[in-house]
Motif scaffolding. Structure first.
Motif, PDB file in Angstrom:
ATOM      1  N   UNK A  45       0.690  -1.239  -0.059  1.00 45.39           N
ATOM      2  CA  UNK A  45      -0.025  -0.023  -0.007  1.00 45.39           C
ATOM      3  C   UNK A  45       0.914   1.265  -0.161  1.00 45.39           C
ATOM      4  N   UNK A  46       0.309   2.396  -0.135  1.00 46.95           N
ATOM      5  CA  UNK A  46       0.866   3.745  -0.039  1.00 46.95           C
ATOM      6  C   UNK A  46       1.458   3.809   1.270  1.00 46.95           C
ATOM      7  N   UNK A  47       0.682   3.775   2.340  1.00 43.95           N
ATOM      8  CA  UNK A  47       1.291   3.889   3.736  1.00 43.95           C
ATOM      9  C   UNK A  47       2.587   2.803   3.938  1.00 43.95           C
ATOM     10  N   UNK A  48       2.337   1.606   3.492  1.00 41.95           N
ATOM     11  CA  UNK A  48       3.235   0.538   3.880  1.00 41.95           C
ATOM     12  C   UNK A  48       4.639   1.057   2.809  1.00 41.95           C
ATOM     13  N   UNK A  49       4.601   1.683   1.802  1.00 42.46           N
ATOM     14  CA  UNK A  49       5.871   2.339   1.106  1.00 42.46           C
ATOM     15  C   UNK A  49       6.533   3.379   1.739  1.00 42.46           C
ATOM     16  N   UNK A  62       2.268  -1.213  13.095  1.00 44.43           N
ATOM     17  CA  UNK A  62       1.234  -0.334  13.451  1.00 44.43           C
ATOM     18  C   UNK A  62       0.665   0.258  12.280  1.00 44.43           C
ATOM     19  N   UNK A  63      -0.362  -0.350  11.711  1.00 39.28           N
ATOM     20  CA  UNK A  63      -0.799  -0.012  10.212  1.00 39.28           C
ATOM     21  C   UNK A  63      -1.664   1.290  10.274  1.00 39.28           C
ATOM     22  N   UNK A  64      -2.632   1.255  11.504  1.00 41.57           N
ATOM     23  CA  UNK A  64      -3.309   2.255  11.796  1.00 41.57           C
ATOM     24  C   UNK A  64      -2.730   3.502  11.858  1.00 41.57           C
ATOM     25  N   UNK A  70       0.687   8.638   7.192  1.00 44.52           N
ATOM     26  CA  UNK A  70       0.753   8.733   5.839  1.00 44.52           C
ATOM     27  C   UNK A  70       0.003   9.676   5.236  1.00 44.52           C
ATOM     28  N   UNK A  71      -1.594   9.624   5.798  1.00 42.93           N
ATOM     29  CA  UNK A  71      -2.273  10.542   5.175  1.00 42.93           C
ATOM     30  C   UNK A  71      -2.176  12.063   5.553  1.00 42.93           C
ATOM     31  N   UNK A  72      -1.529  12.237   6.765  1.00 42.45           N
ATOM     32  CA  UNK A  72      -1.209  13.719   7.050  1.00 42.45           C
ATOM     33  C   UNK A  72      -0.062  14.050   6.091  1.00 42.45           C
ATOM     34  N   UNK A  73       1.062  13.367   5.885  1.00 49.52           N
ATOM     35  CA  UNK A  73       2.025  13.780   5.095  1.00 49.52           C
ATOM     36  C   UNK A  73       1.606  13.875   3.499  1.00 49.52           C
ATOM     37  N   UNK A  95       1.744  10.034  -9.266  1.00 54.66           N
ATOM     38  CA  UNK A  95       1.369   9.713  -7.627  1.00 54.66           C
ATOM     39  C   UNK A  95       2.499   8.631  -7.019  1.00 54.66           C
ATOM     40  N   UNK A  96       3.066   7.997  -7.815  1.00 54.63           N
ATOM     41  CA  UNK A  96       4.200   7.171  -7.296  1.00 54.63           C
ATOM     42  C   UNK A  96       5.362   8.040  -6.909  1.00 54.63           C
ATOM     43  N   UNK A  97       5.723   9.069  -7.750  1.00 54.85           N
ATOM     44  CA  UNK A  97       6.825   9.993  -7.413  1.00 54.85           C
ATOM     45  C   UNK A  97       6.359  10.565  -6.020  1.00 54.85           C
ATOM     46  N   UNK A  98       5.184  11.224  -5.769  1.00 52.64           N
ATOM     47  CA  UNK A  98       4.815  11.814  -4.609  1.00 52.64           C
ATOM     48  C   UNK A  98       4.865  10.783  -3.230  1.00 52.64           C
ATOM     49  N   UNK A  99       4.546   9.413  -3.536  1.00 52.12           N
ATOM     50  CA  UNK A  99       4.870   8.487  -2.569  1.00 52.12           C
ATOM     51  C   UNK A  99       6.358   8.394  -2.345  1.00 52.12           C
ATOM     52  N   UNK A 100       7.159   8.104  -3.351  1.00 52.07           N
ATOM     53  CA  UNK A 100       8.538   7.908  -3.037  1.00 52.07           C
ATOM     54  C   UNK A 100       9.092   9.099  -2.546  1.00 52.07           C
TER      55      UNK A 100
END
Length: 100
Positions: A45-49, A62-64, A70-73, A95-100
């Motif tokens: 997932x996005x958060x896991x990455x 701690x997934x939650x 992640x959502x805050x960032x 979107x992938x660049x943003x996650x990276x």
């Protein structure tokens, strides 16, 4: 491969000049390198990455908390990511660049 720590110019954080002895010092100050080659795991997932290798609680996932952070960032970046639970494989290149 060593770290090149002798450089010209000034790096400033909050108007204070700083120098780093190595990568870890820079990371501890909140500075990270985003490589052109994206190192993402498409199946995660996005958060896991976002937290891969920087888990909030190294002894347990701690997934939650990771999803909330992640959502805050992403919100701070005004990112248009549909969900932090979304697998990275389903995202566009930007979107992938943003996650990276």
């Amino acid at each position: 491969s060593g770290v090149y720590t002798d450089y010209e110019g000034t790096v400033a954080i909050d108007d204070q000049a700083v120098r780093f002895a190595g990568v870890r010092d820079a990371e501890d100050a909140g500075i990270a390198i985003i490589h052109q080659e994206l190192n993402l795991v498409p199946e995660l997932s996005v958060a896991d990455n976002i937290f891969l290798g920087r888990e909030l609680h190294p002894l347990r996932l701690d997934e939650v908390s990771m999803e909330v952070r992640a959502w805050t960032l992403l919100k701070e970046l005004s990112a248009r990511i549909p969900s932090v639970r979304e697998p990275v494989a389903s995202l566009s290149g930007g979107q992938r660049q943003t996650v990276a």
